[in-house]
Enzyme design. Structure first.
Site, PDB file in Angstrom:
ATOM      1  N   HIS A 144      19.427  44.407  20.509  1.00 43.11           N
ATOM      2  CA  HIS A 144      19.628  45.797  20.925  1.00 43.11           C
ATOM      3  C   HIS A 144      21.092  46.073  21.305  1.00 43.11           C
ATOM      4  CE1 HIS A 144      18.660  43.377  24.363  1.00 43.11           C
ATOM      5  NE2 HIS A 144      18.945  44.325  25.215  1.00 43.11           N
ATOM      6  N   PHE A 149      26.262  40.723  33.752  1.00 41.48           N
ATOM      7  CA  PHE A 149      25.926  40.206  32.420  1.00 41.48           C
ATOM      8  C   PHE A 149      27.218  39.747  31.742  1.00 41.48           C
ATOM      9  CE2 PHE A 149      24.069  39.815  28.319  1.00 41.48           C
ATOM     10  CZ  PHE A 149      22.695  39.865  28.460  1.00 41.48           C
TER      11      PHE A 149
HETATM   12  N1  INI Z   1      24.202  43.948  29.124  1.00 42.44           N
HETATM   13  C1  INI Z   1      25.528  43.731  28.945  1.00 42.44           C
HETATM   14  O1  INI Z   1      26.324  44.139  29.796  1.00 42.44           O
HETATM   15  N2  INI Z   1      25.963  43.062  27.855  1.00 42.44           N
HETATM   16  C2  INI Z   1      25.112  42.603  26.891  1.00 42.44           C
HETATM   17  O2  INI Z   1      25.585  41.989  25.902  1.00 42.44           O
HETATM   18  C3  INI Z   1      23.733  42.826  27.060  1.00 42.44           C
HETATM   19  N3  INI Z   1      22.808  42.330  26.097  1.00 42.44           N
HETATM   20  O3  INI Z   1      23.169  41.501  25.275  1.00 42.44           O
HETATM   21  O4  INI Z   1      21.632  42.681  26.098  1.00 42.44           O
HETATM   22  C4  INI Z   1      23.289  43.515  28.203  1.00 42.44           C
HETATM   23  N4  INI Z   1      21.972  43.746  28.413  1.00 42.44           N
HETATM   24  C5  INI Z   1      21.451  44.129  29.704  1.00 42.44           C
HETATM   25  C6  INI Z   1      21.498  45.629  29.951  1.00 42.44           C
HETATM   26  O5  INI Z   1      22.829  46.078  30.136  1.00 42.44           O
HETATM   27  C7  INI Z   1      20.724  45.994  31.202  1.00 42.44           C
HETATM   28  O6  INI Z   1      21.267  45.353  32.319  1.00 42.44           O
HETATM   29  C8  INI Z   1      19.230  45.614  31.086  1.00 42.44           C
HETATM   30  O7  INI Z   1      18.682  46.125  29.903  1.00 42.44           O
HETATM   31  C9  INI Z   1      18.435  46.203  32.281  1.00 42.44           C
HETATM   32  O8  INI Z   1      18.453  47.616  32.241  1.00 42.44           O
END
Ligand code: INI
Length: 162
Positions: free
Chosen positions: A88, A22
């Site tokens: 979130h 991500f």
């Molecule tokens: N994960 C991140 O590493 N950074 C982010 O900014 C982010 N946002 O914006 O939502 C994010 N979401 C994904 C999360 O870490 C999980 O991978 C996902 O919820 C699946 O469990």
């Protein structure tokens, strides 16, 4: 008087790096910074293991598994949670940070928090090798120090054996 201070010498130390896909345009430079730090402090590429995970939320579980393996002197977590349009943000950032802290305390292995939490993309970019340095580099140096200082502290005082 007994004073312990970690040396910044990565020679012979084994590291795992957990890195999020991500915001990969941010996390890739963080990874490069961390690898640069290990190399510049005498570490060997073959002593570094890299594990990609989906996001910051998944970091604690994987970091804990790596720490429990007994194969690493320290684990470095690299990711980026950017507030921007993320509803979130607080949940992801908070769970990630507290999970990383718990995993370190549960396993006794240093697990470094290199998850950027910023309000804007610009702030994240500033921490990936532009005007505010590279957070990946900084946490990797801290990992070297922590691995070394824990080796120095005698077992009876809670450290690992030299
Ligand atoms: N994960 C991140 O590493 N950074 C982010 O900014 C982010 N946002 O914006 O939502 C994010 N979401 C994904 C999360 O870490 C999980 O991978 C996902 O919820 C699946 O469990």
């Amino acid at each position: 008087m007994h004073t312990f201070e970690g040396r910044r010498n990565a020679a012979g130390l084994r590291f795992a790096v957990v890195v999020s896909r991500f915001n990969e345009f941010i996390t890739k430079p963080l990874l490069e910074g961390a690898l640069d730090a290990f190399r510049r402090h005498g570490g060997a590429d073959e002593d570094v293991t890299i594990v990609w995970v989906p996001g910051a939320f998944e970091q604690p579980l994987v970091a804990k598994r790596l720490a429990e393996s007994g194969s690493f002197d320290a684990v470095v977590c690299l990711g980026a949670v950017i507030r921007g349009a993320t509803a979130h943000f607080d949940l992801v950032a908070g769970q990630s940070a507290s999970g990383i802290a718990s995993a370190a305390l549960d396993t006794g292995v240093p697990i470094m928090n290199g998850i950027l939490t910023t309000d804007t993309i610009e702030q994240a970019i500033e921490r990936t090798g532009t005007k505010a340095g590279n957070k990946g580099f900084d946490v990797a140096v801290a990992a070297v120090e922590m691995a070394d200082v824990l080796r120095q502290i005698p077992a009876a005082q809670g450290g690992t054996k030299p």
